[in-house]
Design a protein around this motif. Structure first.
Motif, PDB file in Angstrom:
ATOM      1  N   GLU A  63       0.864  -1.182   0.000  1.00  0.00           N
ATOM      2  CA  GLU A  63       0.000   0.000   0.000  1.00  0.00           C
ATOM      3  C   GLU A  63       0.899   1.230   0.000  1.00  0.00           C
ATOM      4  O   GLU A  63       1.851   1.309   0.784  1.00  0.00           O
ATOM      5  N   ARG A  64       0.604   2.160  -0.881  1.00  0.00           N
ATOM      6  CA  ARG A  64       1.431   3.361  -0.948  1.00  0.00           C
ATOM      7  C   ARG A  64       1.434   4.082   0.399  1.00  0.00           C
ATOM      8  O   ARG A  64       0.390   4.245   1.018  1.00  0.00           O
ATOM      9  N   PHE A  65       2.613   4.468   0.843  1.00  0.00           N
ATOM     10  CA  PHE A  65       2.869   5.225   2.066  1.00  0.00           C
ATOM     11  C   PHE A  65       2.636   4.424   3.349  1.00  0.00           C
ATOM     12  O   PHE A  65       2.715   4.979   4.431  1.00  0.00           O
ATOM     13  N   PHE A  66       2.363   3.126   3.238  1.00  0.00           N
ATOM     14  CA  PHE A  66       2.205   2.312   4.448  1.00  0.00           C
ATOM     15  C   PHE A  66       3.570   2.053   5.063  1.00  0.00           C
ATOM     16  O   PHE A  66       4.503   1.654   4.391  1.00  0.00           O
ATOM     17  N   ARG A  67       3.668   2.296   6.365  1.00  0.00           N
ATOM     18  CA  ARG A  67       4.885   1.982   7.122  1.00  0.00           C
ATOM     19  C   ARG A  67       4.471   1.318   8.421  1.00  0.00           C
ATOM     20  O   ARG A  67       3.485   1.707   9.036  1.00  0.00           O
ATOM     21  N   LEU A  78       7.074   3.848   0.202  1.00  0.00           N
ATOM     22  CA  LEU A  78       6.809   3.565  -1.209  1.00  0.00           C
ATOM     23  C   LEU A  78       7.577   2.356  -1.740  1.00  0.00           C
ATOM     24  O   LEU A  78       7.254   1.841  -2.800  1.00  0.00           O
ATOM     25  N   GLY A  79       8.592   1.906  -1.025  1.00  0.00           N
ATOM     26  CA  GLY A  79       9.445   0.826  -1.525  1.00  0.00           C
ATOM     27  C   GLY A  79       8.677  -0.423  -1.902  1.00  0.00           C
ATOM     28  O   GLY A  79       8.855  -0.987  -2.982  1.00  0.00           O
ATOM     29  N   TRP A  80       7.790  -0.890  -1.036  1.00  0.00           N
ATOM     30  CA  TRP A  80       7.029  -2.100  -1.325  1.00  0.00           C
ATOM     31  C   TRP A  80       6.024  -1.877  -2.427  1.00  0.00           C
ATOM     32  O   TRP A  80       5.735  -2.774  -3.213  1.00  0.00           O
ATOM     33  N   SER A  81       5.462  -0.685  -2.494  1.00  0.00           N
ATOM     34  CA  SER A  81       4.547  -0.364  -3.592  1.00  0.00           C
ATOM     35  C   SER A  81       5.281  -0.477  -4.919  1.00  0.00           C
ATOM     36  O   SER A  81       4.760  -1.041  -5.893  1.00  0.00           O
ATOM     37  N   ARG A  85       4.598  -3.204  -7.981  1.00  0.00           N
ATOM     38  CA  ARG A  85       4.316  -2.755  -9.348  1.00  0.00           C
ATOM     39  C   ARG A  85       5.292  -3.370 -10.351  1.00  0.00           C
ATOM     40  O   ARG A  85       4.910  -3.770 -11.440  1.00  0.00           O
ATOM     41  N   ILE A  86       6.573  -3.428  -9.970  1.00  0.00           N
ATOM     42  CA  ILE A  86       7.570  -4.033 -10.865  1.00  0.00           C
ATOM     43  C   ILE A  86       7.278  -5.522 -11.043  1.00  0.00           C
ATOM     44  O   ILE A  86       7.335  -6.054 -12.156  1.00  0.00           O
ATOM     45  N   ALA A  87       6.940  -6.209  -9.954  1.00  0.00           N
ATOM     46  CA  ALA A  87       6.604  -7.635 -10.047  1.00  0.00           C
ATOM     47  C   ALA A  87       5.397  -7.838 -10.954  1.00  0.00           C
ATOM     48  O   ALA A  87       5.403  -8.727 -11.813  1.00  0.00           O
TER      49      ALA A  87
END
Length: 112
Positions: A63-67, A78-81, A85-87
């Protein structure tokens, strides 16, 4: 083990997953990175011996901005978002679970 994809984006995915494992595991923790061929592609597996995450927090990764609350690390969430997206762009299977061997997290990316 050739994998079809955009090299720069796959580098970003790898860097983000490994950086998170190193960043969020405590000093002295173990981080394992494995890349193994499989028919038609490859499997990337990154595991750590850190504290892991709750099931609820793992479900929210991407989730964008989730920490996760309580971490002392800086970041925008944003890293996991970006990883997700790349995956998705590469039709890769991305999973996150507890590491059965190390106790922290295990991130698995199956690429074709």
């Amino acid at each position: 083990m050739p994998v079809n994809g955009l090299e720069t984006l796959l580098e970003v995915l790898l860097r983000n997953v490994v950086d998170n494992a190193i960043r969020y595991a405590p000093a002295g923790a173990q981080v394992q990175v494995q890349l193994q061929p499989e028919p038609g592609g490859a499997v990337l597996c990154v595991e750590d011996s850190g504290p892991g995450m709750s099931d609820a927090d793992m479900a929210r990764l991407g989730e964008r901005f989730f920490r996760v609350l309580g971490t002392e690390q800086s970041g925008s969430g944003l890293g996991w978002s970006i990883v997700r997206r790349i995956a998705a762009l590469h039709h890769a299977d991305l999973s996150v679970q507890r590491s059965p061997g190390l106790g922290g997290l295990r991130v698995t990316v199956r690429l074709a």
